[in-house]
Scaffold this motif. Structure first.
Motif, PDB file in Angstrom:
ATOM      1  N   ARG A 268       0.839  -1.190   0.000  1.00  0.00           N
ATOM      2  CA  ARG A 268       0.000   0.000   0.000  1.00  0.00           C
ATOM      3  C   ARG A 268       0.885   1.255   0.000  1.00  0.00           C
ATOM      4  O   ARG A 268       1.871   1.317   0.747  1.00  0.00           O
ATOM      5  CB  ARG A 268      -0.918   0.034   1.222  1.00  0.00           C
ATOM      6  CG  ARG A 268      -2.106  -0.902   1.122  1.00  0.00           C
ATOM      7  CD  ARG A 268      -3.118  -0.400   0.104  1.00  0.00           C
ATOM      8  NE  ARG A 268      -4.265  -1.297   0.007  1.00  0.00           N
ATOM      9  CZ  ARG A 268      -4.429  -2.219  -0.940  1.00  0.00           C
ATOM     10  NH1 ARG A 268      -3.496  -2.371  -1.879  1.00  0.00           N
ATOM     11  NH2 ARG A 268      -5.505  -2.967  -0.972  1.00  0.00           N
ATOM     12  N   PHE A 269       0.498   2.240  -0.806  1.00  0.00           N
ATOM     13  CA  PHE A 269       1.144   3.545  -0.791  1.00  0.00           C
ATOM     14  C   PHE A 269       0.292   4.480   0.051  1.00  0.00           C
ATOM     15  O   PHE A 269      -0.909   4.624  -0.192  1.00  0.00           O
ATOM     16  CB  PHE A 269       1.288   4.086  -2.211  1.00  0.00           C
ATOM     17  CG  PHE A 269       2.438   3.500  -2.969  1.00  0.00           C
ATOM     18  CD1 PHE A 269       3.618   4.223  -3.139  1.00  0.00           C
ATOM     19  CD2 PHE A 269       2.364   2.220  -3.509  1.00  0.00           C
ATOM     20  CE1 PHE A 269       4.690   3.681  -3.826  1.00  0.00           C
ATOM     21  CE2 PHE A 269       3.428   1.671  -4.200  1.00  0.00           C
ATOM     22  CZ  PHE A 269       4.605   2.403  -4.352  1.00  0.00           C
ATOM     23  N   LEU A 270       0.908   5.104   1.052  1.00  0.00           N
ATOM     24  CA  LEU A 270       0.196   6.007   1.943  1.00  0.00           C
ATOM     25  C   LEU A 270       0.626   7.449   1.690  1.00  0.00           C
ATOM     26  O   LEU A 270       1.794   7.714   1.388  1.00  0.00           O
ATOM     27  CB  LEU A 270       0.463   5.641   3.406  1.00  0.00           C
ATOM     28  CG  LEU A 270      -0.029   4.265   3.851  1.00  0.00           C
ATOM     29  CD1 LEU A 270       0.286   4.037   5.321  1.00  0.00           C
ATOM     30  CD2 LEU A 270      -1.517   4.102   3.601  1.00  0.00           C
ATOM     31  N   PRO A 271      -0.300   8.374   1.842  1.00  0.00           N
ATOM     32  CA  PRO A 271       0.048   9.782   1.669  1.00  0.00           C
ATOM     33  C   PRO A 271       0.825  10.311   2.858  1.00  0.00           C
ATOM     34  O   PRO A 271       0.849   9.699   3.930  1.00  0.00           O
ATOM     35  CB  PRO A 271      -1.328  10.453   1.579  1.00  0.00           C
ATOM     36  CG  PRO A 271      -2.209   9.589   2.422  1.00  0.00           C
ATOM     37  CD  PRO A 271      -1.724   8.181   2.174  1.00  0.00           C
ATOM     38  N   ALA A 272       1.455  11.456   2.677  1.00  0.00           N
ATOM     39  CA  ALA A 272       2.057  12.137   3.818  1.00  0.00           C
ATOM     40  C   ALA A 272       0.981  12.433   4.846  1.00  0.00           C
ATOM     41  O   ALA A 272      -0.153  12.737   4.495  1.00  0.00           O
ATOM     42  CB  ALA A 272       2.713  13.434   3.352  1.00  0.00           C
ATOM     43  N   PHE A 273       1.346  12.306   6.110  1.00  0.00           N
ATOM     44  CA  PHE A 273       0.483  12.625   7.245  1.00  0.00           C
ATOM     45  C   PHE A 273      -0.644  11.612   7.474  1.00  0.00           C
ATOM     46  O   PHE A 273      -1.549  11.874   8.266  1.00  0.00           O
ATOM     47  CB  PHE A 273      -0.160  14.020   7.096  1.00  0.00           C
ATOM     48  CG  PHE A 273       0.782  15.133   6.770  1.00  0.00           C
ATOM     49  CD1 PHE A 273       1.724  15.556   7.693  1.00  0.00           C
ATOM     50  CD2 PHE A 273       0.718  15.777   5.542  1.00  0.00           C
ATOM     51  CE1 PHE A 273       2.588  16.615   7.389  1.00  0.00           C
ATOM     52  CE2 PHE A 273       1.578  16.829   5.233  1.00  0.00           C
ATOM     53  CZ  PHE A 273       2.514  17.240   6.159  1.00  0.00           C
ATOM     54  N   ASP A 274      -0.646  10.466   6.809  1.00  0.00           N
ATOM     55  CA  ASP A 274      -1.754   9.525   6.990  1.00  0.00           C
ATOM     56  C   ASP A 274      -1.839   9.088   8.447  1.00  0.00           C
ATOM     57  O   ASP A 274      -0.841   8.734   9.070  1.00  0.00           O
ATOM     58  CB  ASP A 274      -1.565   8.295   6.093  1.00  0.00           C
ATOM     59  CG  ASP A 274      -2.839   7.478   5.971  1.00  0.00           C
ATOM     60  OD1 ASP A 274      -3.215   6.820   6.960  1.00  0.00           O
ATOM     61  OD2 ASP A 274      -3.459   7.498   4.897  1.00  0.00           O
ATOM     62  N   ASN A 275      -3.050   9.084   8.998  1.00  0.00           N
ATOM     63  CA  ASN A 275      -3.215   8.761  10.411  1.00  0.00           C
ATOM     64  C   ASN A 275      -2.950   7.300  10.742  1.00  0.00           C
ATOM     65  O   ASN A 275      -2.762   6.962  11.913  1.00  0.00           O
ATOM     66  CB  ASN A 275      -4.608   9.168  10.896  1.00  0.00           C
ATOM     67  CG  ASN A 275      -4.682  10.643  11.226  1.00  0.00           C
ATOM     68  OD1 ASN A 275      -3.692  11.247  11.635  1.00  0.00           O
ATOM     69  ND2 ASN A 275      -5.846  11.235  11.032  1.00  0.00           N
ATOM     70  N   ALA A 276      -2.922   6.422   9.744  1.00  0.00           N
ATOM     71  CA  ALA A 276      -2.484   5.056  10.021  1.00  0.00           C
ATOM     72  C   ALA A 276      -1.059   5.050  10.548  1.00  0.00           C
ATOM     73  O   ALA A 276      -0.666   4.184  11.345  1.00  0.00           O
ATOM     74  CB  ALA A 276      -2.573   4.192   8.765  1.00  0.00           C
TER      75      ALA A 276
END
Length: 362
Positions: A268-276
């Motif tokens: 999975r690619f997560l964005p900057a600042f993702d709460n995960a």
């Protein structure tokens, strides 16, 4: 009490964050489940939803902002998030202490020292009533009433004192960095008043549904507020209790499922600042302490990361129309192929209408 392993906590987090498999929820349903989605910069929330939903297009999120079903504003951790309008009504008052505490930081304090904050709040509300205006416009009007002060800082301070929301244009797809913000009074924009009282118990329950099991310290780190131990103590009889590998007490909803530690999960690619990635005090369930240290100096500016086998494996950046993947750990051939394949799926979403490419460094 049952001890949960790091992999059990990892897989459970991925399932509750809708990262173990893409789901058939609507964008509004997903944001409601996640309580609030980090929106510090315009484009990043779109990437976070794309990574979780089976079907998602840019205008689905932009339309929710235009229809005022989602609002963009300062809330948990004193940062900009997107939230369901009904949730924002109770969420902002519940985290009021962390939002207002910003005024004690030198960035604000040096400019507003000696200003009557009640008067500033009243002035901000009066000037913005029935209006949508930029922070620059609001600041200039406030400076007429509070001379010899930096106008922008006056506007930002008023925004901390009085719940305001950002216009849909501010949260529209198109920019990875946005310094132009337009604001409106939250209650006027939504057409309903803000809740008067904190709803800390609701905060705990909603957090656990999306991030549990978790310690009180985790809850406080996510929300940015303190004294939740007292709230959890009052709720303890209605919560399940576990421990982690450090023998810390974890709380959870009674019927919330725990995931199989051997559950196969995709890249999975997560964005900057993702709460995960930011939703716990102890973030080892998704990123190692060593990897956190790699980005400590630049974390406040936002670092986009990707997951392999459920854990952060490296970072990614968008360089014009190129997705550049920087691994922090060795790949095997299968994992590298999966990372490339997921990046290729994401490419037309993050650079729509352009011919892009994928570069895996190292």
């Amino acid at each position: 009490m049952t001890e949960l392993s790091l992999r059990e906590l990892n897989r459970t987090l991925l399932v509750r964050q809708m990262l173990a498999q893409r789901v058939a929820m609507t964008p509004l349903e997903l944001v409601r489940h996640l309580v609030a989605v980090q929106g510090q910069e315009p484009n990043w929330p779109y990437v976070g939803l794309w990574s979780r939903l089976q079907s998602f297009e840019h205008d689905q999120l932009a339309r929710l902002l235009r229809e005022r079903k989602l609002v963009r504003s300062t809330m948990i951790r004193r940062t900009v998030h997107l939230a369901d309008a009904d949730d924002f009504r109770w969420l902002r008052p519940t985290v009021r202490q962390i939002v207002h505490s910003a005024l004690q930081a030198p960035y604000y304090r040096d400019e507003i020292e000696g200003v009557d904050l009640d008067e500033l709040a009243v002035a901000g509300r009066e000037l913005l009533s029935g209006q949508i205006m930029s922070r620059t416009e609001l600041g200039n009007l406030l400076a007429e009433r509070f001379p010899d002060r930096l106008p922008r800082r006056l506007a930002e301070s008023a925004e901390l004192l009085v719940p305001m929301v950002h216009s849909p244009v501010t949260g529209a797809w198109g920019k990875w960095r946005n310094r132009s913000v337009t604001v409106a009074l939250a209650d006027e924009w939504m057409g309903v008043p803000m809740e008067a009282e904190s709803q800390a118990e609701t905060l705990v329950l909603r957090y656990l549904a999306a991030f549990g099991p978790a310690t009180v310290a985790d809850m406080q780190a996510w929300a940015g507020i303190t004294r939740l131990a007292e709230v959890v103590d009052d709720m303890r009889d209605s919560l399940r209790v576990f421990t982690d590998d450090q023998h810390r007490v974890l709380f959870d909803l009674p019927e919330a499922p725990l995931a199989d530690p051997n559950l196969a999960v995709p890249v999975r690619f997560l964005p900057a600042f993702d709460n995960a990635l930011l939703g716990h005090k102890d973030r080892r369930r998704i990123i190692s302490d060593e990897d956190r240290q790699r980005i400590a100096r630049e974390a406040s500016a936002g670092v986009a990361m990707y997951l392999v086998d459920g854990f952060v494996h490296g970072r990614w950046t968008l360089d014009d129309s190129t997705i550049r993947v920087t691994p922090w750990h060795p790949f095997d051939a299968a994992d590298e192929a999966e990372v490339r394949a997921e990046a290729e799926r994401m490419l037309p979403f993050v650079v729509p209408g352009q011919d892009g490419k994928i570069v895996i460094e190292g």
